[in-house]
Design a protein around this motif. Structure first.
Motif, mmCIF file in Angstrom:
data_model
loop_
_atom_site.group_PDB
_atom_site.id
_atom_site.type_symbol
_atom_site.label_atom_id
_atom_site.label_comp_id
_atom_site.label_asym_id
_atom_site.label_seq_id
_atom_site.Cartn_x
_atom_site.Cartn_y
_atom_site.Cartn_z
ATOM 1 N N LEU A 134 0.822 -1.225 0.000
ATOM 2 C CA LEU A 134 0.000 0.000 0.000
ATOM 3 C C LEU A 134 0.849 1.265 0.000
ATOM 4 O O LEU A 134 0.542 2.221 0.707
ATOM 5 C CB LEU A 134 -0.943 -0.010 1.223
ATOM 6 C CG LEU A 134 -1.780 -1.286 1.394
ATOM 7 C CD1 LEU A 134 -2.491 -1.275 2.739
ATOM 8 C CD2 LEU A 134 -2.779 -1.431 0.253
ATOM 9 N N ASN A 135 1.908 1.298 -0.815
ATOM 10 C CA ASN A 135 2.828 2.433 -0.762
ATOM 11 C C ASN A 135 2.622 3.447 -1.893
ATOM 12 O O ASN A 135 3.471 4.312 -2.101
ATOM 13 C CB ASN A 135 4.276 1.930 -0.724
ATOM 14 C CG ASN A 135 5.230 2.986 -0.173
ATOM 15 O OD1 ASN A 135 4.793 3.956 0.467
ATOM 16 N ND2 ASN A 135 6.503 2.818 -0.435
ATOM 17 N N ARG A 193 2.300 4.662 8.368
ATOM 18 C CA ARG A 193 3.645 4.123 8.541
ATOM 19 C C ARG A 193 3.753 2.952 7.570
ATOM 20 O O ARG A 193 2.748 2.322 7.261
ATOM 21 C CB ARG A 193 3.786 3.650 9.988
ATOM 22 C CG ARG A 193 5.166 3.269 10.347
ATOM 23 C CD ARG A 193 5.405 3.090 11.823
ATOM 24 N NE ARG A 193 6.820 2.748 11.961
ATOM 25 C CZ ARG A 193 7.408 2.402 13.075
ATOM 26 N NH1 ARG A 193 6.720 2.358 14.183
ATOM 27 N NH2 ARG A 193 8.695 2.104 13.083
ATOM 28 N N PRO A 194 4.964 2.649 7.052
ATOM 29 C CA PRO A 194 5.064 1.568 6.060
ATOM 30 C C PRO A 194 4.466 0.242 6.543
ATOM 31 O O PRO A 194 4.648 -0.153 7.695
ATOM 32 C CB PRO A 194 6.575 1.441 5.850
ATOM 33 C CG PRO A 194 7.098 2.811 6.143
ATOM 34 C CD PRO A 194 6.240 3.340 7.261
ATOM 35 N N VAL A 195 3.749 -0.413 5.629
ATOM 36 C CA VAL A 195 3.179 -1.742 5.878
ATOM 37 C C VAL A 195 4.204 -2.756 5.363
ATOM 38 O O VAL A 195 4.499 -2.794 4.177
ATOM 39 C CB VAL A 195 1.849 -1.904 5.119
ATOM 40 C CG1 VAL A 195 1.328 -3.333 5.237
ATOM 41 C CG2 VAL A 195 0.822 -0.898 5.616
ATOM 42 N N PRO A 225 14.405 6.509 0.855
ATOM 43 C CA PRO A 225 15.087 6.901 2.107
ATOM 44 C C PRO A 225 14.203 6.786 3.347
ATOM 45 O O PRO A 225 14.665 6.362 4.410
ATOM 46 C CB PRO A 225 15.481 8.364 1.843
ATOM 47 C CG PRO A 225 15.604 8.447 0.359
ATOM 48 C CD PRO A 225 14.524 7.555 -0.174
ATOM 49 N N GLU A 226 12.925 7.108 3.204
ATOM 50 C CA GLU A 226 12.022 6.976 4.358
ATOM 51 C C GLU A 226 11.814 5.515 4.733
ATOM 52 O O GLU A 226 11.709 5.165 5.914
ATOM 53 C CB GLU A 226 10.686 7.651 4.050
ATOM 54 C CG GLU A 226 10.791 9.166 4.013
ATOM 55 C CD GLU A 226 9.549 9.848 3.458
ATOM 56 O OE1 GLU A 226 9.299 10.989 3.856
ATOM 57 O OE2 GLU A 226 8.835 9.249 2.615
ATOM 58 N N LEU A 227 11.754 4.639 3.729
ATOM 59 C CA LEU A 227 11.616 3.204 4.015
ATOM 60 C C LEU A 227 12.843 2.678 4.753
ATOM 61 O O LEU A 227 12.720 1.913 5.720
ATOM 62 C CB LEU A 227 11.423 2.411 2.716
ATOM 63 C CG LEU A 227 10.104 2.626 1.979
ATOM 64 C CD1 LEU A 227 10.106 1.845 0.670
ATOM 65 C CD2 LEU A 227 8.916 2.220 2.850
ATOM 66 N N GLY A 258 6.854 -1.470 -3.163
ATOM 67 C CA GLY A 258 5.410 -1.262 -3.292
ATOM 68 C C GLY A 258 5.004 -1.058 -4.742
ATOM 69 O O GLY A 258 5.836 -0.744 -5.588
ATOM 70 N N THR A 259 3.723 -1.281 -5.006
ATOM 71 C CA THR A 259 3.239 -1.223 -6.389
ATOM 72 C C THR A 259 2.221 -0.105 -6.569
ATOM 73 O O THR A 259 1.459 0.200 -5.641
ATOM 74 C CB THR A 259 2.638 -2.580 -6.809
ATOM 75 O OG1 THR A 259 2.634 -2.677 -8.242
ATOM 76 C CG2 THR A 259 1.195 -2.755 -6.305
#
Ligand code: ZN
Length: 283
Positions: free
Chosen positions: A81-82, A97-99, A223-225, A244-245
């Protein structure tokens, strides 16, 4: 620099069909195993930068001989979900926040493959894949690109029935069937990419474009990931991060056109290269 896995040997490409065999030219200091470059990324790139590629002995590289540029990553992190439109088409909230999930390592393959369809609803997902080049723990986003060896293309092939099965979903199982992690066709180092934060990402099914976006639309940038992931765990050299897609997957379409036997998927990213998968029925 472009690094390829040619029949299990590490090759620095000088053209799409030619390159320099690393073990031969380094007198065994690096290679032939492609993983040897990631294990000592700084030493490898330092050695490679001093090479005169044009005068080094060349080997022919057949596309059919290309394997995964990182054949045995220690960890494969993947982000769900990015992209905003993909989160919406999936019926999910925009994540704060990253999943994070994993594709189990046994799903990772090279660029051109036949993939046996699992029983569920099988979907495509073009993704920019980051290859980690340095151990990373507690890295800030400002420093994050320095921990990246390079970029490659991936398709996070997903069995939606398995992924969303009650009661709690099984994302990692739904995305780890054999061959569900094609990668390649090679690794491209960051100096060869115009802007690693803004690359066109495309997926085609039987020649029709189904996904077409840019990595600048990522909700959480590379960079955030790396900042978020390395705050929670240690990233290791040779790890892969599927970032992510974008929107356009079968799940998000009214007619849900999941993959059928005989269909061909082409997955490509600007400045890197393309993957070709043919999906087949279970024998
Ligand atoms: Zn994905």
């Amino acid at each position: 620099m472009r690094l390829a896995n040619v029949s299990g040997r590490l090759v620095i490409l000088t053209a799409d069909d030619r390159g320099v065999d690393v073990a031969t030219v380094s007198d065994g200091r690096f290679g032939p195993d492609p993983m040897s470059a990631y294990a000592e990324w700084d030493a490898f790139t330092s050695w490679a930068s001093g090479l005169d590629l044009a005068s080094a002995p060349q080997v022919d590289v057949a596309r059919a001989d290309l394997g995964a540029p990182v054949p045995r990553p220690g960890q494969v992190l993947a982000i769900g979900l990015n992209y905003r439109a993909h989160a919406i088409e999936s019926g999910a909230q925009i994540p704060g926040r990253p999943v994070v999930f994993t594709k189990f390592v046994s799903s990772i393959t090279g660029p051109d493959t036949e993939v046996v369809l699992s029983d569920g609803d099988v979907d495509w997902e073009v993704e920019l894949v980051v290859v980690i080049g340095r151990e990373a723990r507690g890295v800030s986003r400002d420093d994050a690109w320095a921990y990246v060896a390079g970029l490659t293309v991936g398709n996070d092939v997903s069995d939606r029935a398995r992924q969303f099965a009650d009661p709690a979903g099984q994302w990692s199982m739904g995305k780890s069937f054999p061959g569900y992690g094609p990668t390649g066709p090679w690794l491209v180092t960051l100096d060869e990419v115009a802007d690693p934060d803004d690359l066109r990402v495309v997926c085609e099914v039987d020649g029709a474009v189904v996904q077409d976006s840019r990595s600048s639309d990522l909700i959480f940038s590379v960079p955030e990931l790396i900042e978020d992931l390395s705050a929670g765990l240690t990233l290791l050299p040779g790890d892969l991060v599927f970032t992510g897609t974008p929107s356009g997957v079968a799940l998000g379409r009214p007619d849900k056109p999941y993959l059928r036997p005989g269909q061909q998927v082409r997955t490509w990213i600007e400045g890197i290269g393309d993957l070709h998968q043919t999906f087949i029925a279970r024998p």
